[in-house]
Design a protein around this motif. Sequence first.
Motif, short mmCIF file in Angstrom:
data_model
loop_
_atom_site.label_atom_id
_atom_site.label_comp_id
_atom_site.label_asym_id
_atom_site.label_seq_id
_atom_site.Cartn_x
_atom_site.Cartn_y
_atom_site.Cartn_z
N ASP A 47 0.89 -1.16 -0.07
CA ASP A 47 0.02 -0.03 -0.03
C ASP A 47 0.85 1.29 -0.19
O ASP A 47 0.59 2.05 -0.62
N SER A 48 1.77 1.29 0.94
CA SER A 48 2.77 2.61 0.91
C SER A 48 3.31 2.26 -0.21
O SER A 48 4.19 1.53 -0.88
N ARG A 49 3.77 3.65 -0.79
CA ARG A 49 4.69 3.89 -2.06
C ARG A 49 6.17 4.66 -1.67
O ARG A 49 6.84 4.75 -2.51
N LEU A 50 6.20 4.76 -0.35
CA LEU A 50 7.24 5.42 0.26
C LEU A 50 8.54 4.20 0.86
O LEU A 50 9.65 4.35 0.46
N SER A 51 7.94 3.41 1.75
CA SER A 51 8.89 2.21 2.04
C SER A 51 7.86 1.17 2.82
O SER A 51 6.71 1.40 2.56
N GLN A 52 8.45 0.04 3.17
CA GLN A 52 7.78 -1.21 3.63
C GLN A 52 8.27 -1.48 5.12
O GLN A 52 9.37 -1.36 5.22
N ARG A 53 7.28 -1.64 5.99
CA ARG A 53 7.85 -1.97 7.13
C ARG A 53 8.10 -3.58 7.14
O ARG A 53 7.49 -4.34 6.39
N GLN A 54 8.97 -4.16 8.08
CA GLN A 54 9.48 -5.44 8.12
C GLN A 54 8.57 -6.49 8.20
O GLN A 54 8.23 -7.45 7.61
N GLU A 55 7.41 -6.07 9.04
CA GLU A 55 6.19 -7.10 9.42
C GLU A 55 5.58 -7.34 8.10
O GLU A 55 4.86 -8.57 7.72
N LEU A 56 5.24 -6.35 7.02
CA LEU A 56 4.68 -6.52 5.95
C LEU A 56 5.51 -7.19 4.80
O LEU A 56 4.61 -8.12 4.05
N VAL A 57 6.67 -6.91 4.76
CA VAL A 57 7.64 -7.77 3.98
C VAL A 57 7.49 -9.24 4.42
O VAL A 57 7.37 -10.01 3.46
N ASN A 58 7.48 -9.53 5.64
CA ASN A 58 7.65 -10.74 6.23
C ASN A 58 6.05 -11.40 5.69
O ASN A 58 6.13 -12.64 5.37
N CYS A 59 5.00 -10.91 5.75
CA CYS A 59 3.77 -11.14 5.55
C CYS A 59 3.63 -11.53 4.00
O CYS A 59 3.07 -12.62 3.70
N PHE A 79 9.69 -2.44 -5.05
CA PHE A 79 9.71 -3.17 -3.85
C PHE A 79 9.51 -4.60 -3.86
O PHE A 79 10.08 -5.37 -2.56
N LEU A 80 9.08 -5.25 -5.02
CA LEU A 80 9.00 -6.49 -4.92
C LEU A 80 10.32 -7.29 -5.59
O LEU A 80 10.42 -8.55 -5.61
N SER A 81 11.23 -6.55 -6.02
CA SER A 81 12.52 -6.98 -6.50
C SER A 81 13.12 -8.11 -5.44
O SER A 81 13.46 -8.99 -6.06
N SER A 82 13.09 -7.93 -4.43
CA SER A 82 13.69 -8.88 -3.61
C SER A 82 13.08 -10.04 -3.52
O SER A 82 13.54 -11.16 -3.05
N PHE A 83 11.81 -10.32 -3.92
CA PHE A 83 11.15 -11.43 -3.75
C PHE A 83 11.41 -12.23 -5.07
O PHE A 83 10.80 -13.52 -4.92
N LYS A 84 11.81 -11.97 -6.01
CA LYS A 84 11.83 -12.59 -7.28
C LYS A 84 12.62 -13.85 -7.22
O LYS A 84 12.70 -14.81 -8.14
N TYR A 85 13.52 -14.09 -6.05
CA TYR A 85 14.07 -15.33 -5.72
C TYR A 85 13.39 -16.38 -5.22
O TYR A 85 13.97 -17.50 -4.86
N HIS A 86 12.29 -16.09 -4.52
CA HIS A 86 11.28 -17.18 -3.92
C HIS A 86 10.99 -18.19 -5.00
O HIS A 86 10.33 -17.67 -6.21
N PRO A 87 11.09 -19.51 -4.71
CA PRO A 87 10.35 -20.44 -5.60
C PRO A 87 8.96 -20.21 -5.96
O PRO A 87 8.17 -19.82 -5.05
N GLY A 88 8.71 -20.44 -7.12
CA GLY A 88 7.02 -20.32 -7.45
C GLY A 88 6.50 -18.98 -7.78
O GLY A 88 5.46 -18.79 -8.13
N PHE A 89 7.68 -17.94 -7.41
CA PHE A 89 7.25 -16.52 -7.58
C PHE A 89 7.89 -15.91 -8.71
O PHE A 89 9.00 -15.61 -8.78
N ASN A 90 7.15 -15.66 -9.99
CA ASN A 90 7.77 -15.07 -11.08
C ASN A 90 7.44 -13.77 -11.05
O ASN A 90 6.12 -13.39 -11.39
N LEU A 91 8.46 -12.83 -11.00
CA LEU A 91 8.04 -11.63 -11.16
C LEU A 91 8.45 -10.87 -12.34
O LEU A 91 9.54 -11.40 -12.69
#
Length: 156
Positions: free
Chosen positions: A49-61, A94-106
Amino acid sequence: MKKPIAIISTDKHLKDENALELISLAEQEISLAKSLGVTRVIWLGDLFDSRLSQRQELVNCLAEMICMYHEEGLRIDCIPGNHDKTDYTIDESFLSSFKYHPGFNLYEKPTRIEVSSDLFFDMVPFYAQDVWIKKFEELPPIDGKRVLFSHISIEG
């Protein structure tokens, strides 16, 4: 009736107030995919939701949600939306760091996915309007059915 190819969702807008609700919705989406025999889920941006930064809890979620889908054998095809970026002229998000998760194609750049010999999905993330048009034109014409998946803003 033909079997569905994918489940599509968009604009999750993950924030503190709705994180548990989005986990529940992910469970429902996974259950629906399994009941329909679908293995592909398409997320069309604005995961955050935030266009500025992401809280660690939300990244983990979000990481937890991605793992839930993967553990059930589901593939996620995802493009960034405007809320997933701070700069609308570049590919990274902000999604760039998730592209290494298996099954997640960014797909941070316009990309064509071959679904079958005559069906293609064109994945185009969010960009500023003038940039979006140039980026979309990078996808060459082809024979076969093309379905455009994007997150856009139309001005004027």
